[in-house]
Structures are given as structure tokens and as C-alpha cells.
Design a protein around this motif. Sequence first.
Motif, PDB file in Angstrom:
ATOM      1  N   ARG A  45      30.268  31.827  40.988  1.00 21.37           N
ATOM      2  CA  ARG A  45      29.687  31.193  42.170  1.00 21.37           C
ATOM      3  C   ARG A  45      28.881  29.966  41.772  1.00 21.37           C
ATOM      4  O   ARG A  45      28.360  29.258  42.623  1.00 21.37           O
ATOM      5  N   ASP A 112      35.409  34.163  42.309  1.00 21.73           N
ATOM      6  CA  ASP A 112      34.599  34.770  43.361  1.00 21.73           C
ATOM      7  C   ASP A 112      34.269  33.704  44.393  1.00 21.73           C
ATOM      8  O   ASP A 112      33.276  33.000  44.272  1.00 21.73           O
ATOM      9  N   GLY A 114      33.397  34.080  47.438  1.00 19.16           N
ATOM     10  CA  GLY A 114      32.363  34.445  48.420  1.00 19.16           C
ATOM     11  C   GLY A 114      32.891  34.345  49.843  1.00 19.16           C
ATOM     12  O   GLY A 114      33.971  34.841  50.153  1.00 19.16           O
ATOM     13  N   PHE A 117      36.524  33.721  51.026  1.00 20.45           N
ATOM     14  CA  PHE A 117      37.556  34.768  51.105  1.00 20.45           C
ATOM     15  C   PHE A 117      37.765  35.133  52.566  1.00 20.45           C
ATOM     16  O   PHE A 117      37.333  36.192  53.021  1.00 20.45           O
ATOM     17  N   ASP A 118      38.384  34.249  53.318  1.00 18.17           N
ATOM     18  CA  ASP A 118      38.697  34.562  54.710  1.00 18.17           C
ATOM     19  C   ASP A 118      40.216  34.593  54.862  1.00 18.17           C
ATOM     20  O   ASP A 118      40.962  34.315  53.920  1.00 18.17           O
ATOM     21  N   TYR A 143      32.906  44.626  41.889  1.00 23.23           N
ATOM     22  CA  TYR A 143      31.740  44.287  42.716  1.00 23.23           C
ATOM     23  C   TYR A 143      30.594  43.882  41.818  1.00 23.23           C
ATOM     24  O   TYR A 143      30.634  44.084  40.605  1.00 23.23           O
ATOM     25  N   PHE A 144      29.586  43.290  42.415  1.00 20.59           N
ATOM     26  CA  PHE A 144      28.369  42.995  41.671  1.00 20.59           C
ATOM     27  C   PHE A 144      27.173  43.318  42.558  1.00 20.59           C
ATOM     28  O   PHE A 144      27.323  43.609  43.752  1.00 20.59           O
ATOM     29  N   VAL A 151      28.089  44.142  46.363  1.00 19.70           N
ATOM     30  CA  VAL A 151      28.973  43.314  47.196  1.00 19.70           C
ATOM     31  C   VAL A 151      30.262  43.022  46.431  1.00 19.70           C
ATOM     32  O   VAL A 151      30.309  43.068  45.198  1.00 19.70           O
ATOM     33  N   LEU A 152      31.305  42.709  47.174  1.00 18.77           N
ATOM     34  CA  LEU A 152      32.633  42.516  46.602  1.00 18.77           C
ATOM     35  C   LEU A 152      32.689  41.301  45.686  1.00 18.77           C
ATOM     36  O   LEU A 152      32.233  40.213  46.038  1.00 18.77           O
ATOM     37  N   ASP A 153      33.287  41.497  44.529  1.00 18.32           N
ATOM     38  CA  ASP A 153      33.543  40.419  43.583  1.00 18.32           C
ATOM     39  C   ASP A 153      34.985  39.923  43.802  1.00 18.32           C
ATOM     40  O   ASP A 153      35.620  40.285  44.791  1.00 18.32           O
ATOM     41  N   PRO A 156      38.895  42.618  43.935  1.00 20.39           N
ATOM     42  CA  PRO A 156      39.631  43.171  45.076  1.00 20.39           C
ATOM     43  C   PRO A 156      40.551  42.145  45.752  1.00 20.39           C
ATOM     44  O   PRO A 156      41.666  42.483  46.142  1.00 20.39           O
ATOM     45  N   PHE A 157      40.099  40.904  45.848  1.00 21.90           N
ATOM     46  CA  PHE A 157      40.914  39.881  46.512  1.00 21.90           C
ATOM     47  C   PHE A 157      42.096  39.477  45.627  1.00 21.90           C
ATOM     48  O   PHE A 157      43.174  39.139  46.115  1.00 21.90           O
TER      49      PHE A 157
ATOM     50  N   PHE B 117      39.549  39.664  58.892  1.00 23.61           N
ATOM     51  CA  PHE B 117      39.519  39.922  57.450  1.00 23.61           C
ATOM     52  C   PHE B 117      38.727  38.813  56.764  1.00 23.61           C
ATOM     53  O   PHE B 117      39.299  37.937  56.114  1.00 23.61           O
ATOM     54  N   ASN B 123      33.079  43.350  53.166  1.00 21.89           N
ATOM     55  CA  ASN B 123      31.908  43.914  52.499  1.00 21.89           C
ATOM     56  C   ASN B 123      31.340  45.114  53.247  1.00 21.89           C
ATOM     57  O   ASN B 123      30.908  46.086  52.634  1.00 21.89           O
ATOM     58  N   ALA B 160      42.789  45.892  48.387  1.00 19.54           N
ATOM     59  CA  ALA B 160      41.526  45.310  47.917  1.00 19.54           C
ATOM     60  C   ALA B 160      40.400  46.334  48.016  1.00 19.54           C
ATOM     61  O   ALA B 160      39.648  46.547  47.060  1.00 19.54           O
ATOM     62  N   TYR B 163      40.867  49.310  45.570  1.00 20.82           N
ATOM     63  CA  TYR B 163      40.503  48.937  44.205  1.00 20.82           C
ATOM     64  C   TYR B 163      38.982  48.834  44.070  1.00 20.82           C
ATOM     65  O   TYR B 163      38.395  49.346  43.113  1.00 20.82           O
TER      66      TYR B 163
END
Lengths: 251, 251
Positions: A45, A112, A114, A117-118, A143-144, A151-153, A156-157, B117, B123, B160, B163
Amino acid sequence: MVQAVLLDIAGVLYDGRIPLPGAIESVAKLQQQSVPLRFVTNTSRQSPQQVKQYLDDLGFNVKQEQLFTAPAAVVAYLENRHMTCYALVHPNLDVLFEPFQSTAPDAVVVADAGERFDYMHMNQAFQHLMAGAQLIAIGDNRYFKKAEELVLDAGPFIHALAYASDKKPIIVGKPSTTFYEVVVASTRCAAQQVLMIGDDVVADCEGAIRAGLLACLVRTGKYRPGDEARCELQGLMCADDLPAALELVGL
Amino acid sequence: MVQAVLLDIAGVLYDGRIPLPGAIESVAKLQQQSVPLRFVTNTSRQSPQQVKQYLDDLGFNVKQEQLFTAPAAVVAYLENRHMTCYALVHPNLDVLFEPFQSTAPDAVVVADAGERFDYMHMNQAFQHLMAGAQLIAIGDNRYFKKAEELVLDAGPFIHALAYASDKKPIIVGKPSTTFYEVVVASTRCAAQQVLMIGDDVVADCEGAIRAGLLACLVRTGKYRPGDEARCELQGLMCADDLPAALELVGL
């Protein structure tokens, strides 16, 4: 026995925006010794310069050349292969990947991103993959820890895009063996004399052990009880925090 | 030999917003015969009522009780088990899941949420999973065809979250054997006499074969050359489109 130390940063040096107890002193002590010290992070980030500035501001004494980030490793990967990319990354990294941009990219780079990721950006990445682009990932961290929340790192994406396009991601940051090899080479020590300390049992510890390093999991940051058992490789050390980890190996 | 027919809808009956050649006539012919006919879809951007209305508007003759949708199957799943949920679904389905909502849900339900999504909703779903919720998925379709583009379906986002949270999703729609069993039971025919026709080799064809049905892949909709070879089970039939598939089995 330990000749060089690699430190993960978030969750090992600080948590939230606060240095962990004893962490500043531990880094200062290592910097004064002749033990080569490296900071290795998949954080994406911030640009490498922003990461150093952030550590400076928290009171850590870090040289830019001691810092190895996954985004910088991806840039080197693209440069070495003369590849173009579509970068699904945080706006802070746009400047890093702008020179590689193309409308028909050789690769999709996922870091990442953030809030980026839409659905629209995920679809654009997917369509480049279906048109033939490779999938390059900064890491595959699940995650972190941000403030008090997990929260998702990026991981996953990356898995989402790999499943959608039926492509295997090329992981360039931790836990990639290549990434650890580059960092170890910079210390001029043999891998089996290098200790990695991190709070992520997979990216930090398993990755390091697979690359032939020593590894110590610390029970700070994103660590959750039971994480020790998630390590599928032999030889994992554990300590409550960074000072305890250094004590464990006599540093 | 074929005593009942199950039809996927998008990519089999229509593509974009246009009925596929011969599809309206094929459905009309089946409706006039005594062959039980069912429409089975993982589509989750519309409520079951909206799906029927959409098919009506395109000129298809479909009775509501012939329509089996994955969202309706999830509602039945939650009701039977007295479970609450956090629903990461399209706004069109909010009314369906509103009665099950809870701030400490038993399950996270993931359907094709489209633009929803985003990082914030992903999150929230992740945090409920980490707090102990089960992961219930409407299907695990990779993508679907929208106008001339392939776009991401729910599957990648489910992967996602699986995982990230290290949880195995419970798939309630296609290709779940339970889903097919419920549909087959409604026809009062034996599974081996029921033919599933679809354009998704995994969700439609593999799922049906695994549940003991006959299956025919049609080369319309999201079909891409080579999809035939992606079927890991024996017995897949193939046809160019719906009329050809019916001709193949003498209907």
C-alpha cells in the motif's frame, strides 16, 4: 550460528501505528552489531520510499538498501523480462508501474489494492487474463491487522482471479523462494545461517524454511493462537515477540 | 430414454437480451409434450419472480413452479436449519434474505453481488467468517457472458473468502448434487432418465453427471472452444445449441 537476520515489519516492528515493546531497541542493537540486517515485506500500500519514511517516523533506524519489498521485486521481474502489465495496485504504487502500462499487457500484476479491489477493476484484470496475460502476484497473504481488525490482503483477490481465469499465479514476493534467495544473496551469508522473523506462519516462516533459512514465528501482530500448528514444515521456532526471538538465538 | 429435461437459462435460452435461434420454439414444443421440464439457474442478480418475468418478456412460456433458482435453494437451506446470515448478494435479492439478517450471523451467504463485490463488503463477509460463520455459496460459477464480454460471477469471490478464512464453502446451487436431487425429485423421474442441458461444462454438465443425470453441453452462451475437454467425468454429450441437443436425444 545465526549470521544474518531478516525482519518482517508490520506485526513484528509495529502494530497499528505503534512500535511493539522493545522493537526499536532490538533493531538498534542489531544495527550496531556486525550482523547483516534486512527488512522484508509484502506490504504494497506504500512505495518502498514511503515504507522507509514510515519506519523512520516510528523511530526505527533503517537504510533504504536494507529494505526489500515485494513491489520492488515485481518491478525487477518485469524489467528483466521486458514485460508490460496491467497493475491492479494501490494508488500509492501507480507511479512504480506506470512505465509498464499497456492496453494489451503481457501480465496482470496484483498487489494489495485496498479499496481499488472493486468489481470493475477485478473484471478488467480478469479480461486481460482471458486475453492471454500472465498473473503476477506480490504475495499471497490472506489478511493483515489494521488497528484492531483483521482485513483482507491481496491473496484472496489473487485466488479469485486465478480461479476465474484458470491460471496459476506467479508469486514474486514472500513466500517465493526466489524472493528469499535475492534477499539472502545481499547478506553474503549461507541461507542456513540466516534467520527470518515474522508474524505470518505461511508467508514468513514456511516460505523461509522452504528456501533453506531458519525461521521464527512471533506471537505479535496478526498472530492467532494455533498458528504454530499451521506450519507444514519442520524446524519452526516460536517466540513471544522480537526481543524474545533474538534472545532465543543468542543475539 | 430421456423422460425429463432440465434447462439452464442464460446462454441456453438467450444470449445478451436476445433469444437464441430456435430456443423459444424448443421450449414451446417441450411444454406441449408430456416431458417434465424444469429451468435451473444459479443466476442471482434477480429474484425468482424477476427471472420468470424476464423469460416471459423474451417470449418463453415458463411456469413459476418449473423454475429452480439457487437463491431460492439457499433460502430453503437457511429455513430448514433455523440459521441467520449476512448476505453478500445483489440488491435485487435483499428482500429475500432480509428475514435472516443478524449482526452475529450463523452464515455468510455469497451470491453474484455484482458491483457490491467491493473491498468493504468483502471485508465484512471475511470478518463474520473469522468470527465463526459458515460460508454458504449460491454456486461457484467462474464467469458469465454479459453482452459480448465475459464477466466475473460469484465463484471467484467465494474462492477469495474461502482462502482468506480457510473455510470450505457449502455450495447450495449448481453443481451441488443436493440441488440436482431436489430438482429431479420434482420431476418424479429417475436421475438417469433426466437430461440436463447447459453451457457451463462444470456447473451444468459435471454437476449433473455427478448427480447421476445425463448431460449435454451446448456450444452457445459462455461456451468456449475446448470446454468439452474440461469435463473430468465420462458421458458428456455435446450439441451446437438447444434444438440440436433435443434432436440428439430424439425429443
